[in-house]
Design a protein around this motif. Structure first.
Motif, mmCIF file in Angstrom:
data_model
loop_
_atom_site.group_PDB
_atom_site.id
_atom_site.type_symbol
_atom_site.label_atom_id
_atom_site.label_comp_id
_atom_site.label_asym_id
_atom_site.label_seq_id
_atom_site.Cartn_x
_atom_site.Cartn_y
_atom_site.Cartn_z
ATOM 1 N N GLY A 1 -1.006 1.859 4.624
ATOM 2 C CA GLY A 1 -0.615 2.995 3.658
ATOM 3 C C GLY A 1 -0.567 3.915 4.616
ATOM 4 N N SER B 1 -1.760 -6.040 -3.637
ATOM 5 C CA SER B 1 -1.849 -5.298 -1.845
ATOM 6 C C SER B 1 -2.980 -5.598 -1.836
ATOM 7 C CB SER B 1 -1.865 -3.827 -1.703
ATOM 8 O OG SER B 1 -2.137 -3.425 -0.317
ATOM 9 N N THR C 1 -5.873 -0.422 5.889
ATOM 10 C CA THR C 1 -5.055 0.980 5.204
ATOM 11 C C THR C 1 -4.256 1.725 6.503
ATOM 12 O OG1 THR C 1 -6.964 1.616 6.651
ATOM 13 C CG2 THR C 1 -7.886 1.429 4.403
ATOM 14 N N GLU D 1 0.498 -1.508 0.008
ATOM 15 C CA GLU D 1 -0.075 0.275 0.335
ATOM 16 C C GLU D 1 0.731 1.212 0.020
ATOM 17 O OE1 GLU D 1 -4.366 1.789 0.807
ATOM 18 O OE2 GLU D 1 -3.146 0.079 -0.189
#
Length: 105
Positions: free
Chosen positions: A66, A42, A63, A13
């Motif tokens: 990332g 990813s 998330t 990510e």
């Protein structure tokens, strides 16, 4: 094993976010290609992790890795500012990730 897949998915990510920035709006071929390959990798690794981990946990951690990773790369390599407020925001994200991991069975 799911957490390992998720960690690698999060690292990819970061790769695709940085490569997308370097692609300059998808006008440069190689960074654009790296963006697409890292995105696919990813998501595939996230899918493997979701076989075992709850959706909310896996997606939040993915998330978060990332977001924080891109934040750190931006500061260390792209000259983005490190302000007190940005540091607090990044710390809160990391704290949320740790709590999410601790709450997972």
């Amino acid at each position: 094993m799911a957490w390992i897949w998720l960690a690698f998915a999060g690292l990819l990510e970061i790769v695709w976010a940085v490569a997308m920035k370097q692609s300059e709006g998808f006008t440069r071929l190689w960074p654009s290609m790296l963006t697409l390959v890292a995105m696919v990798g990813s998501v595939l690794l996230l899918g493997l992790a979701m076989k075992t981990l709850p959706l909310g946990t896996a997606y939040t951690v993915w998330t978060g890795i990332g977001a924080v990773g891109a934040f750190v790369v931006g500061i260390l390599f792209l000259g983005e500012p490190l302000t007190a407020m940005r540091l607090v925001a990044g710390s809160l994200i990391v704290g949320g990730l740790v709590l999410m991991k601790m709450s997972s069975t």
